[in-house]
Design a protein around this motif. Structure first.
Motif, PDB file in Angstrom:
ATOM      1  N   LEU A  29       0.845  -1.186   0.000  1.00 35.49           N
ATOM      2  CA  LEU A  29       0.000   0.000   0.000  1.00 35.49           C
ATOM      3  C   LEU A  29       0.883   1.241   0.000  1.00 35.49           C
ATOM      4  O   LEU A  29       2.029   1.199   0.456  1.00 35.49           O
ATOM      5  N   PRO A  30       0.374   2.375  -0.505  1.00 37.39           N
ATOM      6  CA  PRO A  30       1.187   3.593  -0.521  1.00 37.39           C
ATOM      7  C   PRO A  30       1.482   4.067   0.902  1.00 37.39           C
ATOM      8  O   PRO A  30       0.653   3.917   1.803  1.00 37.39           O
ATOM      9  N   THR A  31       2.655   4.643   1.077  1.00 34.62           N
ATOM     10  CA  THR A  31       3.065   5.103   2.409  1.00 34.62           C
ATOM     11  C   THR A  31       2.684   6.552   2.685  1.00 34.62           C
ATOM     12  O   THR A  31       2.631   6.968   3.837  1.00 34.62           O
ATOM     13  N   SER A  32       2.393   7.311   1.612  1.00 33.95           N
ATOM     14  CA  SER A  32       2.033   8.719   1.799  1.00 33.95           C
ATOM     15  C   SER A  32       0.927   9.101   0.824  1.00 33.95           C
ATOM     16  O   SER A  32       0.620   8.371  -0.121  1.00 33.95           O
ATOM     17  N   LYS A  33       0.336  10.258   1.065  1.00 39.18           N
ATOM     18  CA  LYS A  33      -0.729  10.765   0.190  1.00 39.18           C
ATOM     19  C   LYS A  33      -0.179  11.092  -1.205  1.00 39.18           C
ATOM     20  O   LYS A  33      -0.873  10.907  -2.201  1.00 39.18           O
ATOM     21  N   GLU A  34       1.074  11.562  -1.289  1.00 35.55           N
ATOM     22  CA  GLU A  34       1.675  11.885  -2.583  1.00 35.55           C
ATOM     23  C   GLU A  34       1.875  10.614  -3.411  1.00 35.55           C
ATOM     24  O   GLU A  34       1.621  10.604  -4.617  1.00 35.55           O
ATOM     25  N   GLU A  35       2.337   9.557  -2.750  1.00 31.15           N
ATOM     26  CA  GLU A  35       2.529   8.282  -3.447  1.00 31.15           C
ATOM     27  C   GLU A  35       1.188   7.722  -3.920  1.00 31.15           C
ATOM     28  O   GLU A  35       1.072   7.195  -5.022  1.00 31.15           O
TER      29      GLU A  35
END
Length: 188
Positions: A78-84
């Motif tokens: 899963l993505p680690t940040s909102k930007e990713e």
């Protein structure tokens, strides 16, 4: 003179190929056949297929829960940040845009791809089994034994590569072997 069963099968197969070739020749006259004619005027670009600005269809909205669900199904992290996450959604939208553009292509009159091979006349000619090529192969066989089983006649092929002496380039030789000076750095 009678023809053996395997030769008859090859002969039938070549007749079927000739029938298919005449059908494909009739098809090729309707559409441009040379690569230069097909590629003379490009009809699309990768940018036009992936960017939503050039297309009339709206960008598909993908929620973060849908992205997370797809990532879990794919066994991807899963993505680690909102930007990713935003980057992943943008990439997925671009890929879906590309798929939709490819799905809109009109494929009426296009035969499905049966095999990836050379379909030019020269390629078909190379694959075609003729009676002359069968004769050449059969002339290289002899019958052996009580049941007259065919065996390939072994022939010695002499080439220039076999006359090459690999030791001719060696600076030192010992009989039929190379001699390699294996001094370590700093030893004299």
């Amino acid at each position: 003179m009678s023809i053996c069963a395997s030769c008859r099968a090859v002969w039938r197969q070549s007749l079927r190929r000739n029938a298919c070739r005449t059908q494909s020749a009739a098809f090729s006259t309707k559409y441009p056949s040379t690569a230069s004619q097909i590629l003379a005027k490009p009809t699309w670009s990768v940018r036009s297929l992936t960017s939503p600005l050039n297309d009339a269809s709206p960008v598909e909205a993908i929620s973060s829960s849908q992205l997370h669900h797809l990532l879990r199904l794919s066994a991807l992290p899963l993505p680690t940040s909102k930007e990713e996450e935003a980057s992943m959604i943008k990439t997925l939208q671009s890929q879906l845009q590309f798929v939709r553009a490819v799905q809109r292509v009109d494929t009426k009159g296009v035969e499905p791809l049966r095999a990836i091979r050379d379909e030019t006349l020269q390629g078909v000619k190379e694959r075609t089994v003729s009676l002359d090529s069968l004769r050449e192969v059969l002339d290289q066989e002899t019958t052996v034994g009580h049941y007259k089983r065919p065996r390939r006649v072994k022939s010695n092929v002499q080439s220039d590569a076999e006359d090459w002496d690999p030791l001719s380039a060696a600076s030192e030789k010992a009989g039929k072997y190379f001699v390699v000076d294996a001094k370590k750095a700093g030893q004299d």
